[in-house]
Design a protein around this motif. Structure first.
Motif, PDB file in Angstrom:
ATOM      1  N   UNK A 163     -37.392  46.710 153.350  1.00 26.25           N
ATOM      2  CA  UNK A 163     -37.626  46.272 154.468  1.00 26.25           C
ATOM      3  C   UNK A 163     -37.203  48.033 155.389  1.00 26.25           C
ATOM      4  N   UNK A 164     -37.866  48.157 156.419  1.00 26.20           N
ATOM      5  CA  UNK A 164     -37.620  49.166 157.427  1.00 26.20           C
ATOM      6  C   UNK A 164     -38.353  48.793 159.213  1.00 26.20           C
ATOM      7  N   UNK A 165     -37.498  49.510 159.413  1.00 20.40           N
ATOM      8  CA  UNK A 165     -38.571  50.045 161.425  1.00 20.40           C
ATOM      9  C   UNK A 165     -39.543  50.665 160.997  1.00 20.40           C
ATOM     10  N   UNK A 166     -40.491  50.531 161.713  1.00 18.91           N
ATOM     11  CA  UNK A 166     -41.246  50.906 162.626  1.00 18.91           C
ATOM     12  C   UNK A 166     -40.424  51.430 163.654  1.00 18.91           C
ATOM     13  N   UNK A 167     -40.890  52.134 164.811  1.00 21.69           N
ATOM     14  CA  UNK A 167     -40.933  52.861 166.003  1.00 21.69           C
ATOM     15  C   UNK A 167     -41.570  52.800 167.299  1.00 21.69           C
ATOM     16  N   UNK A 168     -41.726  52.250 167.805  1.00 21.34           N
ATOM     17  CA  UNK A 168     -43.148  52.059 169.400  1.00 21.34           C
ATOM     18  C   UNK A 168     -42.108  52.836 170.302  1.00 21.34           C
ATOM     19  N   UNK A 169     -42.456  54.185 170.673  1.00 18.35           N
ATOM     20  CA  UNK A 169     -42.293  54.415 172.033  1.00 18.35           C
ATOM     21  C   UNK A 169     -43.236  54.735 172.868  1.00 18.35           C
ATOM     22  N   UNK A 170     -41.960  54.465 174.321  1.00 15.29           N
ATOM     23  CA  UNK A 170     -43.206  54.661 175.295  1.00 15.29           C
ATOM     24  C   UNK A 170     -43.272  56.297 176.351  1.00 15.29           C
ATOM     25  N   UNK A 171     -44.166  56.838 176.254  1.00  9.73           N
ATOM     26  CA  UNK A 171     -43.901  57.793 177.039  1.00  9.73           C
ATOM     27  C   UNK A 171     -44.843  57.816 178.249  1.00  9.73           C
ATOM     28  N   UNK A 172     -43.666  57.337 179.540  1.00 10.80           N
ATOM     29  CA  UNK A 172     -43.730  57.085 180.906  1.00 10.80           C
ATOM     30  C   UNK A 172     -44.901  58.023 181.010  1.00 10.80           C
ATOM     31  N   UNK A 173     -44.278  59.619 181.356  1.00 10.18           N
ATOM     32  CA  UNK A 173     -45.089  60.146 181.724  1.00 10.18           C
ATOM     33  C   UNK A 173     -46.380  60.899 181.767  1.00 10.18           C
ATOM     34  N   UNK A 174     -47.089  60.518 180.264  1.00  5.63           N
ATOM     35  CA  UNK A 174     -48.682  60.906 179.444  1.00  5.63           C
ATOM     36  C   UNK A 174     -48.956  59.665 179.838  1.00  5.63           C
ATOM     37  N   UNK A 175     -48.059  58.642 180.048  1.00 10.13           N
ATOM     38  CA  UNK A 175     -48.739  56.912 179.608  1.00 10.13           C
ATOM     39  C   UNK A 175     -50.192  57.097 178.097  1.00 10.13           C
ATOM     40  N   UNK A 176     -49.153  56.924 177.202  1.00 14.38           N
ATOM     41  CA  UNK A 176     -49.053  56.956 175.841  1.00 14.38           C
ATOM     42  C   UNK A 176     -47.461  55.559 174.868  1.00 14.38           C
ATOM     43  N   UNK A 177     -48.401  56.318 173.706  1.00 12.06           N
ATOM     44  CA  UNK A 177     -47.224  55.018 172.633  1.00 12.06           C
ATOM     45  C   UNK A 177     -47.543  56.016 171.096  1.00 12.06           C
ATOM     46  N   UNK A 178     -46.068  56.365 170.771  1.00 13.36           N
ATOM     47  CA  UNK A 178     -45.562  56.865 170.204  1.00 13.36           C
ATOM     48  C   UNK A 178     -45.298  56.392 168.894  1.00 13.36           C
ATOM     49  N   UNK A 179     -46.027  55.745 167.853  1.00 16.10           N
ATOM     50  CA  UNK A 179     -45.349  55.102 166.837  1.00 16.10           C
ATOM     51  C   UNK A 179     -45.621  55.593 165.437  1.00 16.10           C
ATOM     52  N   UNK A 180     -43.770  55.497 165.283  1.00 18.04           N
ATOM     53  CA  UNK A 180     -44.013  56.239 164.336  1.00 18.04           C
ATOM     54  C   UNK A 180     -42.881  55.277 162.949  1.00 18.04           C
ATOM     55  N   UNK A 181     -42.441  55.783 162.015  1.00 19.68           N
ATOM     56  CA  UNK A 181     -41.069  54.909 161.115  1.00 19.68           C
ATOM     57  C   UNK A 181     -40.237  55.363 161.742  1.00 19.68           C
ATOM     58  N   UNK A 182     -39.203  54.783 161.725  1.00 25.06           N
ATOM     59  CA  UNK A 182     -37.813  54.746 161.815  1.00 25.06           C
ATOM     60  C   UNK A 182     -36.925  56.018 160.732  1.00 25.06           C
TER      61      UNK A 182
END
Length: 396
Positions: free
Chosen positions: A43-62
């Motif tokens: 079990x682990x987390x994926x991290x979904x982070x919103x970059x409001x300035x560049x209107x993108x999403x970053x998806x990576x492992x926590x």
């Protein structure tokens, strides 16, 4: 660490399963969401982070919940990308083939694996900071019936020594990337035959950073057998003198001191010091006696906690990023996430030299650690007791 960026995130319906990857639930933060992921019972987390300035999403492992194999994280990212995103901007999910990707029995992924593999071992040696591995491999060759545990904080060193051991068909070696003081604190008493500390970083100008200290000496004394030995080899007279003074705090012990002793095996650092005509000091400590067993019956102070919905709301409103420090422990409230009708809190805690990073879930059904429980070190127990105290204060 593998990751990718995209412009569009589709609606995520949970639970979701595909190709052996399970996405089970989501916890939402201020600008980062956590996706609970499972592959092969890990079990682990994926991290979904919103970059409001560049209107993108970053998806990576926590980073504090990453799985034992990087391939699991890579596979989870690929499944998520294919099913829940569009317009990928950039990605870095390829494995580095120069690294030791396949799991080897010579490298332990965590302390729990160490504890499992040392059961029923009659003789155990520990080498702290084995570097290039010359001395560790020598001990493994000379003592085939002894389990040699090597501790290093540099991953490339672990992988290189593991490869050398495999090439020589040495199977009595177990390597781990951790802090030596943490490993010693969780080992059973009267378990180890020898502890080697050869040519540690001297830290002559910052002695507080040395691995040797009174707590370290106490743990060495506890885990070593009555016939066990601690062995320091160093080119620093200050480190030698400091270590001797530290161990002299014990009322009974034997100290064997040698100077410029030639051993059958020599590290690359020792070779360098000898070429510079530097003195080499050996300090061998023994005679610690028998130690009491660890107390395994202690419980963490949050294991019987339970909050109602009103108290959870109060905790949510009063939560803030703050640090609490005790004499020998700390507790850091880092982040809070909302999960259905419960709260998910990320905390760092434990000893100052080696912190734990964990998630706890607070609900009307109780309080629990999301992943494995921490080890019951005295610093961890004190930190969780402080956690209990703070959580109760938040409900007032």
């Amino acid at each position: 660490m593998p990751n990718f960026k995209c412009k569009t995130l589709k609606e995520i319906q949970l639970p979701f399963e595909k190709e052996g990857v399970e996405f089970l639930w989501m916890a939402k933060g201020e600008n980062v969401d956590l996706l609970f992921t499972r592959i092969e019972q890990e079990n682990f987390f994926l991290q979904i982070k919103k970059d409001v300035k560049n209107h993108t999403w970053l998806i990576k492992g926590e980073k504090h919940t990453k799985p034992s194999q990087i391939g699991y994280l890579q596979k989870a990212l690929l499944v998520f990308k294919e099913n829940f995103t569009q317009d990928v901007v950039c990605e870095a999910v390829a494995l580095k083939h120069t690294r030791l990707i396949q799991k080897t029995p010579l490298i332990a992924n965590d302390l729990k694996e160490i504890l499992e593999q040392i059961q029923d071992k009659k003789q155990i040696y520990i080498e702290i900071g084995f570097g290039s591995g010359r001395h560790l491999l020598y001990q493994a060759r000379q003592n085939p019936d002894v389990l040699i545990i090597g501790i290093e904080i540099y991953t490339p060193a672990l992988e290189q020594v593991a490869k050398l051991a495999l090439s020589e068909k040495l199977n009595n070696i177990l390597l781990i990337e951790t802090d030596a003081r943490l490993l010693l604190s969780v080992l059973e008493s009267n378990l180890v035959d020898k502890i080697f500390l050869h040519f540690p970083v001297p830290w002559d100008k910052k002695p507080h950073r040395r691995v040797v200290g009174i707590n370290f000496a106490n743990e060495c004394a506890r885990v070593l057998k009555e016939s066990g030995q601690f062995e320091l080899r160093t080119d620093s007279f200050l480190y030698f003198d400091f270590t001797l003074e530290t161990f002299l705090n014990f009322s009974h012990l034997k100290a064997l001191i040698k100077k410029n002793e030639n051993l059958e095996i020599s590290s690359k650092y020792e070779d360098r010091w000898k070429r510079q005509n530097k003195d080499i000091y050996d300090l061998i400590i023994s005679g610690f006696g028998w130690s009491e067993a660890l107390n395994k019956d202690q419980k963490f102070a949050i294991e019987e906690l339970c909050f109602d919905s009103k108290e959870l709301k109060s905790i949510e409103e009063k939560f803030k990023n703050e640090v609490f420090k005790g004499e020998d422990f700390f507790l850091h409230f880092e982040k809070m996430y909302l999960k259905d009708e419960s709260l998910l809190i990320k905390i760092a805690f434990g000893a100052f030299y080696k912190s734990e990073h964990m998630y706890i879930n607070l609900s009307c059904n109780g309080v629990n650690f999301v992943f494995d429980k921490p080890f019951k070190t005295k610093e961890n127990l004190k930190a969780i007791e402080k956690l209990r105290e703070i959580l109760y204060s938040y409900t007032k």
